[in-house]
Design a protein around this motif. Structure first.
Motif, PDB file in Angstrom:
ATOM      1  N   TYR A  94      37.652  40.268  46.115  1.00  0.00           N
ATOM      2  CA  TYR A  94      36.847  41.370  46.630  1.00  0.00           C
ATOM      3  C   TYR A  94      37.485  42.705  46.247  1.00  0.00           C
ATOM      4  CZ  TYR A  94      34.963  37.578  49.397  1.00  0.00           C
ATOM      5  OH  TYR A  94      34.400  36.402  49.788  1.00  0.00           O
ATOM      6  N   PRO A  95      36.684  43.740  46.036  1.00  0.00           N
ATOM      7  CA  PRO A  95      37.248  45.047  45.678  1.00  0.00           C
ATOM      8  C   PRO A  95      38.071  45.622  46.828  1.00  0.00           C
ATOM      9  CG  PRO A  95      34.882  45.215  46.035  1.00  0.00           C
ATOM     10  CD  PRO A  95      35.230  43.766  46.113  1.00  0.00           C
TER      11      PRO A  95
ATOM     12  N   MET B 154      36.283  30.165  55.477  1.00  0.00           N
ATOM     13  CA  MET B 154      36.988  31.420  55.670  1.00  0.00           C
ATOM     14  C   MET B 154      38.464  31.256  55.298  1.00  0.00           C
ATOM     15  SD  MET B 154      36.180  34.403  56.934  1.00  0.00           S
ATOM     16  CE  MET B 154      36.972  35.844  57.477  1.00  0.00           C
ATOM     17  N   LEU B 155      39.050  30.120  55.604  1.00  0.00           N
ATOM     18  CA  LEU B 155      40.463  29.923  55.304  1.00  0.00           C
ATOM     19  C   LEU B 155      40.712  29.700  53.814  1.00  0.00           C
ATOM     20  CD1 LEU B 155      41.451  27.628  58.273  1.00  0.00           C
ATOM     21  CD2 LEU B 155      41.972  30.046  57.992  1.00  0.00           C
ATOM     22  N   ASN B 156      39.727  29.221  53.099  1.00  0.00           N
ATOM     23  CA  ASN B 156      39.895  28.925  51.682  1.00  0.00           C
ATOM     24  C   ASN B 156      39.419  30.057  50.772  1.00  0.00           C
ATOM     25  OD1 ASN B 156      40.883  26.420  52.354  1.00  0.00           O
ATOM     26  ND2 ASN B 156      38.855  25.487  52.367  1.00  0.00           N
ATOM     27  N   THR B 157      39.032  31.179  51.317  1.00  0.00           N
ATOM     28  CA  THR B 157      38.528  32.292  50.525  1.00  0.00           C
ATOM     29  C   THR B 157      39.685  33.129  50.001  1.00  0.00           C
ATOM     30  OG1 THR B 157      36.575  32.378  51.911  1.00  0.00           O
ATOM     31  CG2 THR B 157      37.004  34.291  50.561  1.00  0.00           C
ATOM     32  N   ASP B 158      39.640  33.462  48.725  1.00  0.00           N
ATOM     33  CA  ASP B 158      40.671  34.290  48.106  1.00  0.00           C
ATOM     34  C   ASP B 158      40.293  35.767  48.281  1.00  0.00           C
ATOM     35  OD1 ASP B 158      42.725  35.323  46.582  1.00  0.00           O
ATOM     36  OD2 ASP B 158      41.756  34.854  44.675  1.00  0.00           O
ATOM     37  N   PRO B 159      41.048  36.539  49.057  1.00  0.00           N
ATOM     38  CA  PRO B 159      40.684  37.944  49.296  1.00  0.00           C
ATOM     39  C   PRO B 159      40.826  38.827  48.059  1.00  0.00           C
ATOM     40  CG  PRO B 159      42.778  37.438  50.323  1.00  0.00           C
ATOM     41  CD  PRO B 159      42.229  36.144  49.791  1.00  0.00           C
ATOM     42  N   SER B 160      41.559  38.379  47.045  1.00  0.00           N
ATOM     43  CA  SER B 160      41.726  39.206  45.849  1.00  0.00           C
ATOM     44  C   SER B 160      40.458  39.277  45.008  1.00  0.00           C
ATOM     45  CB  SER B 160      42.896  38.694  45.007  1.00  0.00           C
ATOM     46  OG  SER B 160      42.604  37.399  44.516  1.00  0.00           O
TER      47      SER B 160
END
Length: 78
Positions: free
Chosen positions: A9-10, A1-7
């Motif tokens: 996702y739409p 969860m900490l290493n996920t790039d939110p950009s």
């Protein structure tokens, strides 16, 4: 969860698009917020004010809501 790039996702609200032609659509909600919905279609909303360009709403006896012609935020957005 900490290493996920939110950009990746739409950037949209999945709950806003209900699909299947259900109402209200996001466009209808925005028209209501901008004060562009015909006041005869509004019921029991003491905070609604018509802000569109239809001058006949100013003298319409079926319109119990305040009328402020041409003051919709849609007309003044940059």
């Amino acid at each position: 969860m900490l290493n996920t790039d939110p950009s990746q996702y739409p950037d949209e609200n999945p709950l806003a698009d209900k699909g299947g032609g259900s109402s209200p659509t996001p466009a209808e909600v925005q028209q209501y917020a901008d004060g562009l919905v015909d006041p005869t279609q509004i019921a029991y909303d003491n905070s609604y004010a018509y802000r569109g360009l239809d001058e006949s709403q100013a003298t319409n006896k079926d319109n119990p809501y305040p009328t402020h012609l041409g003051t919709s935020p849609r007309y003044h957005a940059k």
